[in-house]
Design an enzyme around this catalytic site. Structure first.
Site, PDB file in Angstrom:
ATOM      1  N   GLY A   1       0.046   0.362  -5.089  1.00  0.00           N
ATOM      2  CA  GLY A   1      -1.201  -0.379  -4.957  1.00  0.00           C
ATOM      3  C   GLY A   1      -2.192   0.069  -6.000  1.00  0.00           C
TER       4      GLY A   1
ATOM      5  N   TYR B   1      13.301  -2.372  -5.782  1.00  0.00           N
ATOM      6  CA  TYR B   1      12.192  -2.427  -6.744  1.00  0.00           C
ATOM      7  C   TYR B   1      10.938  -1.680  -6.330  1.00  0.00           C
ATOM      8  CZ  TYR B   1       8.207  -4.529  -9.181  1.00  0.00           C
ATOM      9  OH  TYR B   1       7.046  -4.719  -9.872  1.00  0.00           O
TER      10      TYR B   1
ATOM     11  N   ASN C   1       0.101   0.812   5.555  1.00  0.00           N
ATOM     12  CA  ASN C   1       0.977   0.052   4.662  1.00  0.00           C
ATOM     13  C   ASN C   1       1.748  -0.933   5.525  1.00  0.00           C
ATOM     14  OD1 ASN C   1       4.090   0.852   2.930  1.00  0.00           O
ATOM     15  ND2 ASN C   1       2.761  -0.891   2.665  1.00  0.00           N
ATOM     16  N   GLY C   2       1.615  -2.211   5.242  1.00  0.00           N
ATOM     17  CA  GLY C   2       2.356  -3.205   6.014  1.00  0.00           C
ATOM     18  C   GLY C   2       1.528  -4.445   6.271  1.00  0.00           C
TER      19      GLY C   2
ATOM     20  N   CYS D   1       0.814  -1.202   0.000  1.00  0.00           N
ATOM     21  CA  CYS D   1       0.000   0.000   0.000  1.00  0.00           C
ATOM     22  C   CYS D   1       0.853   1.260   0.000  1.00  0.00           C
ATOM     23  CB  CYS D   1      -0.882   0.052   1.249  1.00  0.00           C
ATOM     24  SG  CYS D   1      -2.108  -1.239   1.325  1.00  0.00           S
TER      25      CYS D   1
END
Ligand code: SF4
Length: 488
Positions: free
Chosen positions: A48, A264, A122-123, A21
């Site tokens: 995302g 990346y 996010n996670g 995210c």
């Protein structure tokens, strides 16, 4: 609306490892906050593409709007026009916990004794199941199935007087990787887990006393903000009418920033802990060239993520950099049948090999990572069809042998990781390359210019910085072949 119904899904053959995210928050009374959130969603879209959402606060209330698909599909001018507010929180989602449904889209709203709030995350919480069972035993019923819903409930049930203390309270119970943005009626809060696995940074808007937080600073440029600093592991930043303040919510543990952000996940124009992601990637390519010099006619990168790596390789190897493929940017999943045979043709739709640069040439092909190897195999076959004489594949990261439990979708476990199933010579044979080498972990770390102790490198070396509970879903393959290691 599902992805295929909307027709705006992400390209079908993105790398099968995706970050979970992206989060963006803004405290800017008098600015067009909703539109800044909207622009930030575009800047963070790479983090995302399943759903997007914006929550806003006007001093009294918090409301959110969420939609499936890419930002431009989830919102339009009309839907933004009524969001005239001072504080905003934006979120793009790719699911790792919980399915791809509108109920799981974020930001998610809740009600604390201090007022309404919304959370974007996010996670991945490694103690999701345990917390969920505890809350259900107390009578909580969940519509959503993601770990963000757990966070919302923990914050809502906190007996703390303020929203920031309620977030701190929740953090004492949450284990895992989380970078979160939270808004209440009159404040913006950013918080990061004790290890700082997922990124989160703070910026200042137009040199004013108005602030933004973001998963990546590439979003700051989009809204006219300047980078100030990272949110540190275990820290909470609070932005309100009194300005910016911070406190240590939980003790900092070993800093364990995801090194895959540098390889990346992050956008190349972002910076993390003072390092340019673009230059780090060039450095990975340079060290790869020093590590494994290769005699070849041209050097090419797999578009688009491996291009900085390939430029770095070409500089040191003194081999001309050339494009091996032209990428079609307009291929969406909706055009692709789920039929396996057609899916295998997917790479042909997205990448066209450039016969003019490949025919008769010895090529060093640089990619940033190999997960399943399926796409790599197809790319090499296409290059052979276009007349490449030799293809030497150089990967600017080590073999990925272990799954990630910290916010990257590796639900299939080690079974999907080609390097967990084959050694390097067998991978080389399987994908049809003339030779194959990977960057060493030491060289990868060296390319970042940061000490190894800053990073999580678990998908390469099994050194998990946050203990992975035994009840986390592991595939039969994981259990039978190599028990996931755990380090406290
Ligand atoms: S296991 Fe790999 S992908 Fe997951 S957080 Fe660690 S370095 Fe990043």
């Amino acid at each position: 609306m599902t992805c295929s119904e909307s027709g705006v899904c992400p390209p079908y053959d993105e790398k099968p490892w995706r970050d979970a995210c992206g989060v963006f928050g803004v405290y800017a009374p008098g600015e067009d906050v909703a539109r800044q959130c909207y622009f930030a969603l575009f800047a963070l879209q790479h983090r995302g593409q399943e759903s997007a959402g914006i929550a806003v606060a006007d001093g009294d209330d918090v409301i959110s709007q969420r939609g499936m698909g890419l930002a431009f599909a989830a919102f339009d001018e009309e839907s933004l026009a009524h969001l005239k507010v001072d504080i905003g929180l934006a979120h793009v989602r790719y699911s790792t916990t919980g399915s791809n449904t509108i109920e799981n889209a974020q930001p998610m709203q809740g009600m604390h004794s201090s007022g309404p709030f919304a959370v974007g995350h996010n996670g991945n919480l490694v103690n999701y199941s345990e917390l969920k069972a505890e809350l259900e035993a107390e009578g909580v019923e969940f519509d959503a199935t993601s770990d963000t819903a757990i966070m919302v409930e923990l914050i809502a049930r906190s007996a703390a007087d303020t929203l920031e203390d309620a977030v701190a309270d929740a953090m004492t119970k949450m284990r895992g990787a989380y970078s979160i943005g939270v808004i209440g009626p009159d404040k913006l809060i950013g918080a990061r887990d004790a290890n700082g696995v997922r990124p989160l940074c703070v910026g200042r808007l137009n040199g004013t006393g108005k602030y933004v937080i973001s998963s990546e600073d590439c979003a700051f440029y989009t809204v006219g903000a300047e980078y100030m600093r990272e949110v540190e592991p275990g820290e909470i930043v609070v932005i309100d009418a009194d300005g910016l303040r911070e406190f240590q919510a939980i003790p900092m543990e070993r800093k364990s920033v995801c090194i895959f952000e540098y390889i990346y996940f992050a956008r190349p124009d972002s910076h993390m802990y003072g390092k340019s992601i673009y230059l780090c990637r060039q450095g990975m390519g340079r060290l790869l060239a020093q590590q494994d010099p290769t005699d070849a006619d041209i050097c090419a990168g797999v578009p688009e993520s491996a291009i900085p790596h390939a430029i770095g390789y070409a500089q040191v190897a003194k081999i001309p950099y050339q494009e091996a493929f032209i990428k079609n940017r307009y291929i969406f999943r909706t055009f692709i049948s789920p039929d396996q045979r057609l899916r295998e043709q997917g790479v042909r739709l997205k990448l066209t090999p450039l016969r003019e640069t490949l025919a008769g040439r010895r090529v060093v092909l640089i990619d940033d990572s190999v997960v399943r190897g399926t796409t790599t195999k197809q790319e090499i076959a296409l290059m052979r069809e276009a007349g490449a004489r030799e293809i030497h594949l150089r990967i600017s990261s080590p073999p990925i042998r272990y799954p990630c439990f910290y916010g990257v979708d590796t639900s299939a476990g080690r079974k999907e990781l080609i390097a967990a199933q084959m050694d390097v010579p067998d991978i080389c044979k399987h994908i049809g390359a003339d030779s194959l080498t990977y960057l060493t972990l030491d060289n990868l770390v060296a390319a970042t210019g940061l000490p190894k102790k800053y990073f999580c490198t678990a998908c390469f070396d099994k050194r998990y910085p946050i203990k992975v509970p035994s009840d986390m879903k592991l595939s039969k393959f994981d259990l039978e072949t190599d028990k996931v290691g755990q380090t406290d």
